[in-house]
Design an enzyme around this catalytic site. Sequence first.
Site, PDB file in Angstrom:
ATOM      1  N   SER A  95       0.751  -1.317   0.014  1.00 28.56           N
ATOM      2  CA  SER A  95      -0.156  -0.021  -0.064  1.00 28.56           C
ATOM      3  C   SER A  95       1.039   1.120  -0.049  1.00 28.56           C
ATOM      4  O   SER A  95       1.945   1.247   0.681  1.00 28.56           O
ATOM      5  CB  SER A  95      -1.028   0.055   1.228  1.00 28.56           C
ATOM      6  OG  SER A  95      -1.489  -0.961   1.206  1.00 28.56           O
ATOM      7  N   LYS A 113      -9.922  -0.115  12.596  1.00 29.64           N
ATOM      8  CA  LYS A 113     -10.254   1.090  12.091  1.00 29.64           C
ATOM      9  C   LYS A 113     -11.295   1.292  10.900  1.00 29.64           C
ATOM     10  O   LYS A 113     -12.167   1.841  10.774  1.00 29.64           O
ATOM     11  CB  LYS A 113      -8.890   1.768  11.370  1.00 29.64           C
ATOM     12  CG  LYS A 113      -8.880   3.312  10.968  1.00 29.64           C
ATOM     13  CD  LYS A 113      -7.383   3.871  10.934  1.00 29.64           C
ATOM     14  CE  LYS A 113      -7.433   5.154  10.989  1.00 29.64           C
ATOM     15  NZ  LYS A 113      -5.963   5.881  10.683  1.00 29.64           N
ATOM     16  N   ASP A 114     -11.077   0.168  10.199  1.00 26.30           N
ATOM     17  CA  ASP A 114     -12.131  -0.341   9.045  1.00 26.30           C
ATOM     18  C   ASP A 114     -13.545  -0.341   9.582  1.00 26.30           C
ATOM     19  O   ASP A 114     -14.449  -0.265   8.985  1.00 26.30           O
ATOM     20  CB  ASP A 114     -11.774  -1.307   8.027  1.00 26.30           C
ATOM     21  CG  ASP A 114     -10.360  -0.973   7.249  1.00 26.30           C
ATOM     22  OD1 ASP A 114     -10.254   0.117   7.125  1.00 26.30           O
ATOM     23  OD2 ASP A 114      -9.899  -1.640   6.544  1.00 26.30           O
ATOM     24  N   GLU A 153     -28.312   9.229 -14.264  1.00 28.76           N
ATOM     25  CA  GLU A 153     -28.262   9.355 -12.584  1.00 28.76           C
ATOM     26  C   GLU A 153     -27.193  10.507 -12.318  1.00 28.76           C
ATOM     27  O   GLU A 153     -26.153  10.781 -13.130  1.00 28.76           O
ATOM     28  CB  GLU A 153     -27.796   7.802 -12.279  1.00 28.76           C
ATOM     29  CG  GLU A 153     -29.244   7.002 -12.104  1.00 28.76           C
ATOM     30  CD  GLU A 153     -29.853   7.146 -11.048  1.00 28.76           C
ATOM     31  OE1 GLU A 153     -30.486   8.335 -10.760  1.00 28.76           O
ATOM     32  OE2 GLU A 153     -29.982   6.459  -9.912  1.00 28.76           O
TER      33      GLU A 153
END
Length: 426
Positions: free
Chosen positions: A222, A246-247, A290
């Site tokens: 990451s 945290k997620d 949309e």
Amino acid sequence: MAAPGLIQSDVKNPVLRWIDQRLPIFTMLEKEYGSFPTPRNFNYLWTFGALAMISLAIMIASGIFLAMNYTPQVDMAFNSVERIMRDVNYGWLLRYVHANGASMFFIVVYIHIYRNLYYGSYKTPRELLFILGVILFLLMMATAFMGYVLPWGQMSFWGATVITNLFSAIPLVGESVVTWLWGGFSVDNPTLNRFFSLHYLMPFMIVGVVFLHIAALHIVGSNNPLGIQPKGPQDTIPFHPYYTMKDGLGVVVYLLVFAILVFFAPNFLGHTDNYIPANPLVTPAHIVPEWYFLPFYAILRAVPNKLGGVILMFGSIAILFVLPWLDMSPVRSMRFRPLARPAFFLWVISFLVLLYVGGKPPEEPYVTISRFATAYYFLYFLVLLPLFSRLERPLPLPESISRPVLHRGGGPLPMGAATAKPMEKA
């Protein structure tokens, strides 16, 4: 010791260990989502990747149950949706979750894209990871467009007619492509049938690309808000329990907002004309897609030439495929780029302006505003980023991730940090 032919497993539960020795899924999960080393300075913008996966799961689950009660036939489609709303047990909930889930999915993905662009997550060695993300975005857009046609209301019918007609601008083969898309010479029953089939199929294609996306992420690792590579164990922490917690908080907040939208404002992001059955003889006063397509719709209408508008509209997304080679600055994060950072924020403003004017009638001053916003959209990618890559003098980068993190008192201390000398300010 494992018996000959069996894989060594550290799982404690005997049943799960028996499975893991023959199919090491729990060992793999522990490696990829348990002890997997991640930069210790993630902020909550990194939670939106997990939220996108949650959104995809919600959309697939609700879509499967809706498909059980939907009839893809032009004389019955609208009434079958009304039957789902009125007669199917909790059908109204399934329909509202699915309809608003699309909007929530796009909100999450747009923020996820914003984070990637701001922190330079598209740069070496993550180019392919980013490209797979752009492919996911295109698949999402195609799936959402086909899903918007299925209720077979006025905006569904005319939106499908207008958008598919754009392909007629292609020289030589345009009319044949439109006829192929329609399955005939107008938007009719064959169109609805093939759109329903593809709308059901494409989410599973998205799942396949998501697996490739995650696999590429776990190979190259990451990015992080500083945009620098971890220098060692002191710069990383295990994914679990730090980022699972945290997620988890992010998921709770996301589901809360989702529930408020579904239960208190289920039609807020929809269009009232779609509660009118499709009528080929009555054209709505203002045909709009949309809301999540409005920026690209504004780009389309900003050009008076039909072919030019189509090229710019598709080019606004296609440009992301070559973004890693347009921005050649060695610094990833905009936090350390004094010229590119304000230019990026202006680009975000131009995107939001396009979102606003895309929902307005094609008249002044909205047409002129959309032209200026479109010009800056492409100017940022094609001119400013390559120029800043050569001329910009970035701010000094921290020596490591741990220095600014630990100086501010965040995250667990690395081994031996308790006895180390105080760290100077990065």
